[in-house]
Design a protein around this motif. Sequence first.
Motif, PDB file in Angstrom:
ATOM      1  N   VAL A   1       2.545 -11.214  21.153  1.00  0.00           N
ATOM      2  CA  VAL A   1       2.698 -12.335  22.081  1.00  0.00           C
ATOM      3  C   VAL A   1       1.903 -12.079  23.354  1.00  0.00           C
ATOM      4  O   VAL A   1       1.102 -12.901  23.785  1.00  0.00           O
ATOM      5  CB  VAL A   1       4.189 -12.568  22.418  1.00  0.00           C
ATOM      6  N   ASP A   2       2.127 -10.922  23.962  1.00  0.00           N
ATOM      7  CA  ASP A   2       1.431 -10.560  25.199  1.00  0.00           C
ATOM      8  C   ASP A   2       0.991  -9.105  25.135  1.00  0.00           C
ATOM      9  O   ASP A   2       1.590  -8.286  24.412  1.00  0.00           O
ATOM     10  CB  ASP A   2       2.339 -10.754  26.423  1.00  0.00           C
ATOM     11  N   LEU A   3      -0.013  -8.782  25.924  1.00  0.00           N
ATOM     12  CA  LEU A   3      -0.480  -7.413  26.098  1.00  0.00           C
ATOM     13  C   LEU A   3      -0.387  -7.067  27.574  1.00  0.00           C
ATOM     14  O   LEU A   3      -0.768  -7.870  28.439  1.00  0.00           O
ATOM     15  CB  LEU A   3      -1.920  -7.268  25.612  1.00  0.00           C
ATOM     16  N   MET A   4       0.117  -5.862  27.870  1.00  0.00           N
ATOM     17  CA  MET A   4       0.340  -5.444  29.250  1.00  0.00           C
ATOM     18  C   MET A   4      -0.146  -4.018  29.443  1.00  0.00           C
ATOM     19  O   MET A   4      -0.060  -3.202  28.534  1.00  0.00           O
ATOM     20  CB  MET A   4       1.828  -5.547  29.605  1.00  0.00           C
TER      21      MET A   4
ATOM     22  N   ILE B   1       9.585   1.948  21.913  1.00  0.00           N
ATOM     23  CA  ILE B   1      10.192   0.721  22.429  1.00  0.00           C
ATOM     24  C   ILE B   1      10.456   0.923  23.922  1.00  0.00           C
ATOM     25  O   ILE B   1      11.194   1.836  24.307  1.00  0.00           O
ATOM     26  CB  ILE B   1      11.504   0.389  21.701  1.00  0.00           C
ATOM     27  N   VAL B   2       9.852   0.083  24.751  1.00  0.00           N
ATOM     28  CA  VAL B   2      10.008   0.253  26.197  1.00  0.00           C
ATOM     29  C   VAL B   2      10.901  -0.821  26.819  1.00  0.00           C
ATOM     30  O   VAL B   2      11.391  -0.649  27.943  1.00  0.00           O
ATOM     31  CB  VAL B   2       8.636   0.276  26.902  1.00  0.00           C
ATOM     32  N   ALA B   3      11.134  -1.921  26.114  1.00  0.00           N
ATOM     33  CA  ALA B   3      12.024  -2.960  26.636  1.00  0.00           C
ATOM     34  C   ALA B   3      12.473  -3.844  25.489  1.00  0.00           C
ATOM     35  O   ALA B   3      11.735  -4.044  24.515  1.00  0.00           O
ATOM     36  CB  ALA B   3      11.338  -3.801  27.707  1.00  0.00           C
ATOM     37  N   ILE B   4      13.700  -4.353  25.598  1.00  0.00           N
ATOM     38  CA  ILE B   4      14.240  -5.302  24.620  1.00  0.00           C
ATOM     39  C   ILE B   4      14.930  -6.417  25.391  1.00  0.00           C
ATOM     40  O   ILE B   4      15.821  -6.166  26.205  1.00  0.00           O
ATOM     41  CB  ILE B   4      15.247  -4.645  23.660  1.00  0.00           C
ATOM     42  N   GLU B   5      14.508  -7.641  25.147  1.00  0.00           N
ATOM     43  CA  GLU B   5      15.130  -8.805  25.770  1.00  0.00           C
ATOM     44  C   GLU B   5      15.847  -9.598  24.684  1.00  0.00           C
ATOM     45  O   GLU B   5      15.225 -10.081  23.738  1.00  0.00           O
ATOM     46  CB  GLU B   5      14.072  -9.680  26.443  1.00  0.00           C
TER      47      GLU B   5
ATOM     48  N   GLN C   1       9.192  -5.024  23.621  1.00  0.00           N
ATOM     49  CA  GLN C   1       7.960  -4.502  24.196  1.00  0.00           C
ATOM     50  C   GLN C   1       7.748  -3.108  23.625  1.00  0.00           C
ATOM     51  O   GLN C   1       8.638  -2.266  23.672  1.00  0.00           O
ATOM     52  CB  GLN C   1       8.021  -4.446  25.721  1.00  0.00           C
ATOM     53  N   VAL C   2       6.554  -2.898  23.044  1.00  0.00           N
ATOM     54  CA  VAL C   2       6.262  -1.667  22.331  1.00  0.00           C
ATOM     55  C   VAL C   2       5.010  -1.038  22.923  1.00  0.00           C
ATOM     56  O   VAL C   2       3.972  -1.708  23.029  1.00  0.00           O
ATOM     57  CB  VAL C   2       6.037  -1.940  20.829  1.00  0.00           C
TER      58      VAL C   2
ATOM     59  N   ILE D   1      15.906   1.089  23.578  1.00  0.00           N
ATOM     60  CA  ILE D   1      14.825   1.496  24.467  1.00  0.00           C
ATOM     61  C   ILE D   1      14.633   3.012  24.328  1.00  0.00           C
ATOM     62  O   ILE D   1      15.592   3.779  24.361  1.00  0.00           O
ATOM     63  CB  ILE D   1      15.144   1.112  25.922  1.00  0.00           C
ATOM     64  N   GLY D   2      13.410   3.418  24.115  1.00  0.00           N
ATOM     65  CA  GLY D   2      13.103   4.826  23.901  1.00  0.00           C
ATOM     66  C   GLY D   2      12.949   5.203  22.445  1.00  0.00           C
ATOM     67  O   GLY D   2      12.481   6.309  22.143  1.00  0.00           O
TER      68      GLY D   2
END
Length: 227
Positions: free
Chosen positions: A51-54, A12-16, A25-26, A81-82
């Motif tokens: 939803v999105d790819l980054m 897990i790199v981000a949580i909104e 964001q995984v 996160i982490g």
Amino acid sequence: MFTGIVEELGEIVAIEHLGDASRFQVRGPVVTEGAKHGDSIAVNGVCLTVVDLMEDAEGTRFSADVMAETLDRSSLGALDIGSRVNLERPMALGGRLGGHIVQGHVDGTGAIVDRKLSEHWEIVKISLPAELSRYVVEKGSITVDGISLTVVDAGPDYFTVSLIPTTLALTTLGVKQAGDPVNLEVDVLAKYVERLLGRDNGNGPQGNNPRNNGTQGNGTQDKEATA
């Protein structure tokens, strides 16, 4: 549909937080290979929609929206996160069913009770919600955080599994400790069997059979279910 064979340990790199939902964001370069918007990826056994790819210097990551119902009924709400997570893509048509049929629909959560280390494997005891215990049998299948496992011992409020070194090294169960929550999905075949038996015992609609008017017909008689 998934098989419970984890392809990758993601992060897990981000949580909104969005009020009644969250966007995760995984990072998972293996499971995102060839992925596109709208595809499904199981995260700790929960089927989520891409939803999105980054892209970044550390690899590809994807975002997924998690509604309040999922956060309440699974352990995803406890992630930070982490946190490391088990990732799996849906099984391709014609692929091998290496584990068992997994829907990615969590039935409940348990927790690690204790771990006992043996020479070549580890026995892990996991708590089990009482309403799920009837679906769990010795040598049957259960999904724990998206991992297809075989039940060793089944009790009224717990079960145990044996973990080989590969499972310990390549999944979150290698690092989870007593008290840590896990997602549980019981074998869907057991739920269908229960439903069908319930219908046979009179829990289903009676209007489909014109003779089914409370009297015996065709050698059968409806009875109130006792299960």
